[in-house]
Write an enzyme that holds these catalytic residues in place. Structure first.
Site, short mmCIF file in Angstrom:
data_model
loop_
_atom_site.label_atom_id
_atom_site.label_comp_id
_atom_site.label_asym_id
_atom_site.label_seq_id
_atom_site.Cartn_x
_atom_site.Cartn_y
_atom_site.Cartn_z
N GLY A 94 0.87 -1.18 0.00
CA GLY A 94 0.00 0.00 0.00
C GLY A 94 0.90 1.22 0.00
N GLY A 149 0.51 4.24 0.92
CA GLY A 149 0.53 4.99 2.17
C GLY A 149 1.38 4.30 3.22
CD GLU A 189 -1.94 2.41 -3.98
OE1 GLU A 189 -1.42 1.76 -4.90
OE2 GLU A 189 -1.71 2.17 -2.78
CB THR A 208 10.88 10.13 -9.40
OG1 THR A 208 9.56 9.59 -9.59
CG2 THR A 208 10.87 11.00 -8.15
CB THR A 229 7.81 -3.61 -5.57
OG1 THR A 229 7.68 -4.48 -6.67
CG2 THR A 229 6.44 -3.31 -4.99
CG ASP A 248 5.42 3.83 -2.30
OD1 ASP A 248 4.85 4.81 -2.82
OD2 ASP A 248 5.02 2.67 -2.43
N GLY A 277 10.77 -7.05 -2.16
CA GLY A 277 9.62 -6.58 -1.40
C GLY A 277 9.59 -5.08 -1.25
#
Length: 301
Positions: free
Chosen positions: A39, A41, A139, A210, A238, A242, A277
Site C-alpha cells: 500500500g 501509504g 490510492e 522521478t 517495487t 514510496d 519486497g
C-alpha cells in the site's frame, strides 16, 4: 525528530516472480511467490519511520486477518496507528504484483482503502495540524485527498503529494501543495499538453519528476536541475518511489535543501531496490549512514 503524517492506503502485496509475463490465454511457470506488506501509504510511512521520522498513519483496513497483520506491522515499525480505522463490510486492500527482470507490473484492489471518510480526517486534524509535513498519494479517494490538501494549505503545513497511480485532478489542487512528485509516466498522463520542461517551468520548486535510473528533475525557478540516481543492480523496484517520497520528506523536515533532499531520497530508493519486497528493502538511517554514498553534510539524526 521530524513529525510526519501519512494519509493513504494499506494493503497486502501478493508477489509473483517470473522470467517473462504471460500472453493473453497463456499459462507459464513462475519462479516464486510471496506475500509482503504494501500500500503506497503504508510504504511511505514505513520508509519515513525507518529513517527516523515520528510518523502518524491515517487510513482504513478491513477487519480480516490481513488488516490485523498490517496494523501489527506498522506498530512494529514504530508508527502510530491511532487514526487507522477498521471496517467490516470490505476486505483489506491488496496488490497483485508480477516481477520480471527486476521490474514490476501491478493490479491494485482498493478494498477497505476506499472507505476512509472526511469525518475520519476531521478527527485526525490535531495530528495533521501538528505535523511538519503531510504525505499523501492517489490510492485514496479524491475527496479525501482534496480535504487533506485544503486543510494543510489553510494551516500552512507543507505537503508532499505523490500522484500515484495517476488520476485526473484539478490543477488548482497542485497549486495548493508544496511538492508534487509524479514519475515520468504519471507526468505524461497528468500533463499530456506540456513537455517535461514546460511543466517544470510552470511549477518551479514544486514539480519533482522521478525517472528511475535516469534520476530526478525539477526547475529551481531559473533553470532545470538534474539530480543523478545511484547506479545499482535492481532486484525488485517495487516501493522505490514510496521510499523516495518518505526519505525526501524526512530530509526536508531535517533542514536539507531541495537538491540535498532529493539526493537523500535517491540513495534510499537505490538501497531499497537491492532487496525483495516493497517494505523489506527500505533502509534504516543507520544502514544509510553505512553506505559509501552517504553525505556527512546531511546531518540527519
Amino acid at each position: 525528530m521530524s513529525k510526519i503524517t501519512v494519509v493513504g492506503s494499506l494493503s497486502t502485496d501478493f508477489v509473483v516472480s517470473a522470467t517473462k509475463r504471460p500472453e493473453v490465454g497463456e499459462t507459464i511457470v513462475g519462479d516464486g511467490f510471496t506475500t509482503t506488506f504494501g500500500g503506497k501509504g503504508a510504504n511511505q510511512a514505513v520508509a519515513t519511520a525507518r529513517l527516523g521520522g515520528q510518523v502518524n498513519m491515517i487510513g482504513t483496513v478491513g477487519s480480516d486477518r490481513f488488516g490485523k497483520e498490517m496494523l501489527i506491522n506498522l506498530k512494529n515499525n514504530g508508527i502510530n496507528t491511532s487514526n487507522v480505522e477498521s471496517v467490516t463490510h470490505l476486505p483489506s486492500g491488496s496488490a497483485h504484483i508480477t516481477v520480471v527482470n527486476g521490474d514490476n507490473s501491478i493490479i491494485y484492489i482498493p478494498g477497505a482503502n476506499d472507505e476512509i471518510t472526511k469525518n475520519q480526517i476531521k478527527k485526525a486534524f490535531p495530528v495533521i495540524h501538528s505535523s511538519d509535513v503531510v504525505i499523501i498519494q492517489n490510492e485514496t479517494p479524491l475527496e479525501i485527498i482534496e480535504t487533506v490538501i485544503q486543510t494543510c494549505f489553510e494551516k500552512g503545513i507543507k505537503t508532499i503529494y505523490n500522484p500515484a497511480p495517476a488520476k485526473k485532478i484539478e490543477r488548482e489542487l497542485i497549486e495548493k501543495v508544496s511538492y508534487f512528485t509524479p514519475n515520468e509516466s504519471e507526468y505524461k498522463l497528468l500533463f499530456p499538453e506540456l513537455s517535461l520542461s514546460e511543466g517544470m517551468k510552470k511549477y518551479p520548486n514544486k514539480l519533482i519528476v522521478t525517472m528511475g535510473s535516469k534520476g530526478v528533475y525539477f526547475n529551481d525557478g531559473e533553470k532545470e536541475v538534474h539530480v543523478s540516481s545511484y547506479k545499482v543492480k535492481p532486484l525488485d523496484t517495487t516501493g522505490a518511489g514510496d521510499t523516495f517520497n518518505g526519505a525526501f520528506g524526512v530530509a526536508l523536515t531535517s533542514g536539507l535543501d531541495m537538491i540535498a533532499s532529493i539526493r537523500f531520497g535517491n540513495l534510499a530508493a537505490a538501497m531499497s531496490i537491492q532487496k525483495f519486497g516493497a517494505q523489506s528493502g527500505m533502509p534504516t538511517l543507520s544502514e544509510m549512514k553505512e553506505s559509501e554514498y552517504y553525505e556527512k553534510e546531511w546531518h540527519i539524526k
